[in-house]
Enzyme design. Structure first.
Site, mmCIF file in Angstrom:
data_model
loop_
_atom_site.group_PDB
_atom_site.id
_atom_site.type_symbol
_atom_site.label_atom_id
_atom_site.label_comp_id
_atom_site.label_asym_id
_atom_site.label_seq_id
_atom_site.Cartn_x
_atom_site.Cartn_y
_atom_site.Cartn_z
ATOM 1 N N LYS A 183 0.870 -1.179 0.000
ATOM 2 C CA LYS A 183 0.000 0.000 0.000
ATOM 3 C C LYS A 183 0.909 1.232 0.000
ATOM 4 O O LYS A 183 1.472 1.617 1.020
ATOM 5 C CB LYS A 183 -0.908 0.062 1.228
ATOM 6 C CG LYS A 183 -1.988 1.127 1.006
ATOM 7 C CD LYS A 183 -2.414 1.852 2.250
ATOM 8 C CE LYS A 183 -1.616 3.051 2.604
ATOM 9 N NZ LYS A 183 -1.710 4.206 1.714
ATOM 10 N N GLU A 186 -1.035 7.370 -0.506
ATOM 11 C CA GLU A 186 -2.114 7.789 -1.421
ATOM 12 C C GLU A 186 -1.709 9.008 -2.260
ATOM 13 O O GLU A 186 -2.333 9.304 -3.270
ATOM 14 C CB GLU A 186 -3.396 8.083 -0.637
ATOM 15 C CG GLU A 186 -3.279 9.103 0.488
ATOM 16 C CD GLU A 186 -2.832 8.502 1.829
ATOM 17 O OE1 GLU A 186 -2.090 7.492 1.827
ATOM 18 O OE2 GLU A 186 -3.210 9.055 2.879
ATOM 19 N N GLY A 236 6.858 5.227 8.083
ATOM 20 C CA GLY A 236 6.029 6.425 8.175
ATOM 21 C C GLY A 236 6.193 7.076 9.533
ATOM 22 O O GLY A 236 7.238 6.950 10.186
ATOM 23 N N GLU A 258 9.841 1.587 10.588
ATOM 24 C CA GLU A 258 10.870 2.598 10.287
ATOM 25 C C GLU A 258 10.176 3.942 10.414
ATOM 26 O O GLU A 258 9.358 4.320 9.576
ATOM 27 C CB GLU A 258 11.377 2.424 8.850
ATOM 28 C CG GLU A 258 12.009 1.088 8.571
ATOM 29 C CD GLU A 258 13.486 1.058 8.902
ATOM 30 O OE1 GLU A 258 14.102 2.123 8.956
ATOM 31 O OE2 GLU A 258 13.995 -0.042 9.122
ATOM 32 N N CYS A 292 13.473 11.507 6.651
ATOM 33 C CA CYS A 292 13.517 10.944 8.003
ATOM 34 C C CYS A 292 14.891 11.108 8.641
ATOM 35 O O CYS A 292 14.998 11.215 9.845
ATOM 36 C CB CYS A 292 13.107 9.480 7.974
ATOM 37 S SG CYS A 292 14.053 8.522 6.796
ATOM 38 N N GLU A 390 9.756 16.339 15.307
ATOM 39 C CA GLU A 390 10.184 16.154 13.924
ATOM 40 C C GLU A 390 9.334 17.088 13.062
ATOM 41 O O GLU A 390 8.161 16.826 12.824
ATOM 42 C CB GLU A 390 9.955 14.699 13.481
ATOM 43 C CG GLU A 390 10.454 14.443 12.081
ATOM 44 C CD GLU A 390 10.035 13.100 11.507
ATOM 45 O OE1 GLU A 390 8.859 12.724 11.646
ATOM 46 O OE2 GLU A 390 10.900 12.422 10.922
#
Ligand code: NAD
Length: 494
Positions: A183, A186, A236, A258, A292, A390
């Site tokens: 997946k 989107e 994510g 992750e 990240c 973050e």
């Protein structure tokens, strides 16, 4: 080189299950607006829970009937051919990656090329999976430890590096012998979908790679909770990672996470300050800070902080920001208007908390898209929100230190543990500091480099598990311990 143009009409993506394309005509759809241009460039089908289930069943069949028992050499050959397929369609894939993410086209090309490299590296690893033998139990027993693919893997990926993040996982998963239901985000599904055709052409059996597009709380959640999925690999945010962990309880599946980072860059006074400033500016502006492993906390030795700040500011002023389809651009757009607003809100908060805004701090009006000027805050203290959260944008917070111990303490003062960089020409200081970092990816006198050979992953709340390298293959394998009795049995029953 001729200037790349925007597409004449949006691309309508379908989805891909069991070797077949579905146009998604009777599914709701989500339009994707190019972050760099403000116009709709593509759309994805919003698949359902039932679509996800059909994909998992296809992946299960492919795993049981074909892929788990396909020899490593054959898997490797398919991976090699898929790398060539990526190279053959590099321009097309880089174009869609740029349109959907807002990243500069030159960077997108480098990422697609880098992805091909990962498939080639994993091809060799597919042939090299080994186990252990225990030949020291005496004459009556032999021990074997074998590894076998874990099964059906649900793979959930983010929008910031759609194809390279996939490449840091998928070839290793396929090398291990697992089948996959992917997946993608989107916002950025196109390259993962194009890749279905590349893999088919490379000879991947149907059902081994399935792509179900759509929303996280629908498709992502269905995949994570599915009882016939053996492992979920999620990349994510921390907040969604926690949800994934909860949903995985349905069958206690293995979960690889992750997640995010708030990564320190420590600069000692004895560093090559010009090199370090270049690395810091790259680490801040690369992917517009939506990375990240961005070095978003700059921790500088107090004796050089003013001098260093001036070098960084001079370099930041030279970064070329603009239309991501332009060849010479170095920094592109922010992924969505919502994220753009979130970053600006963090900047306001930094100012309100008393940090000094040295440059940037505002939206930029460029090519109709969502842009933010690279932003540097000095005088940041460790308890400020801009030093802790973050932000995931081009916002850098500068903190100062007097001693090596203080630098280490500041660097470790975060819930995350994804990456860390140290800049110093003193080998004892550089290595002594890097050894103290609690982070999965560390750099000395450089930042954000790496490839398919070495493992990557997070300490602390940046996640668990490792991707890439041989560890990245073994991550997707179960380990079996076998004891084999030799010769006559000494009977238990008289
Ligand atoms: P996100 O967590 O919002 O979404 C990631 C993926 O999860 C998307 O495909 C999304 O649709 C899906 N998702 C959303 N809700 C879900 C749910 N309830 N169940 C299952 N799936 C769900 O993250 P993002 O905004 O796409 O990406 C940015 C984040 O990713 C940052 O925190 C960044 O640090 C992190 N990231 C980490 C790495 C790494 O290797 N550690 C790499 C890239 C990005």
């Amino acid at each position: 080189m001729t200037k790349l143009m925007l597409p004449e009409a949006p691309r309508a993506n379908g989805y891909y299950i069991d070797g077949k394309w579905f146009d998604g005509e009777n599914r709701d759809r989500l339009d994707r607006v190019s972050p760099g241009h403000g116009i709709t460039v593509s759309s994805v089908a919003l698949c359902t829970e039932q679509d996800t289930d059909i994909a998992v069943q296809a992946a299960r069949r492919a795993f049981e009937d074909v892929w788990a028992d396909t020899p490593g050499a054959e898997r490797g050959r398919i991976l090699i051919r898929s790398a060539q397929g990526i190279r053959d369609r590099l321009e097309e894939m880089a174009y869609w990656e740029t349109l959907e993410t807002g990243k500069p086209i030159s960077q997108a090309r480098a990422e697609i090329e880098g992805a091909a490299d990962h498939y080639e590296a994993a091809a060799g690893m597919a042939r090299m999976v080994t186990g252990e033998t225990h030949n020291n139990y005496g004459t009556g027993m032999l021990g074997l430890v074998t590894k076998q693919p874990i099964g059906v893997v649900g793979l959930i990926t983010p929008w910031n590096f759609p194809f390279i993040v996939l490449a840091e996982r998928l070839p290793f998963i396929l090398a291990a012998g697992c089948s996959v239901v992917l997946k993608p985000s989107e916002f950025t599904s196109t390259t993962s979908l194009i890749f279905a055709d590349i893999l088919t052409k490379a000879g991947l059996p149907k059902g081994v790679y399935n792509v179900v597009t759509g929303l996280g709380p629908v498709v992502g959640e269905a995949l994570t909770a599915h009882k016939d999925v053996d492992m979920v690999s999620f990349t994510g945010s921390l907040a969604v990672g926690e949800r994934v962990l909860s949903a995985s309880k349905s069958n206690l599946k293995k979960v690889g996470l992750e997640l995010g980072g708030k990564n320190p860059q420590i600069v000692f006074a004895d560093a090559d300050l010009d090199d370090a400033a270049d690395g810091i500016v790259f680490g801040l502006c690369f992917n517009a800070g939506q990375c990240c492993v961005s070095g978003s906390r700059l921790i500088v030795e107090a004796s050089v902080v003013e001098e260093f700040k001036e070098i960084v500011l001079a370099k930041l002023a030279k970064v070329r920001i603009g239309d991501p389809l332009s060849e010479d651009i170095q920094m592109g757009a922010i992924v969505t208007p919502q994220h753009h607003q979130k970053i600006l809100a963090y900047i306001k908060q930094g100012i309100a908390e008393g940090a000094k805004l040295e440059c940037g701090g505002e939206a930029m009006d460029v090519s109709g898209g969502e842009f933010i000027a690279p932003t540097l805050f000095s005088g940041v203290s460790r308890d400020m929100v801009i030093a802790r959260d973050e932000i995931f944008g081009p916002v850098l917070s500068v903190l100062n230190f007097e001693t090596q111990e203080e630098a280490i303490a500041l660097a470790l003062d975060t819930e995350y543990g994804l990456a860390a960089s140290v800049w110093s020409k003193n080998i004892d200081k550089a290595l002594g500091t890097i050894r103290k970092m609690r982070a999965g990816r560390c750099w000395v006198n450089t930042t954000i480099v790496g490839g398919p050979e070495q493992p990557m992953g997070g300490f602390k709340r940046s996640g668990n598990g490792r991707e890439c390298g041989m560890m990245g293959v073994e991550e997707y394998m179960e380990v079996k311990s076998i004891h084999i009795a030799l010769g006559d049995r000494e009977h238990w029953v008289d």
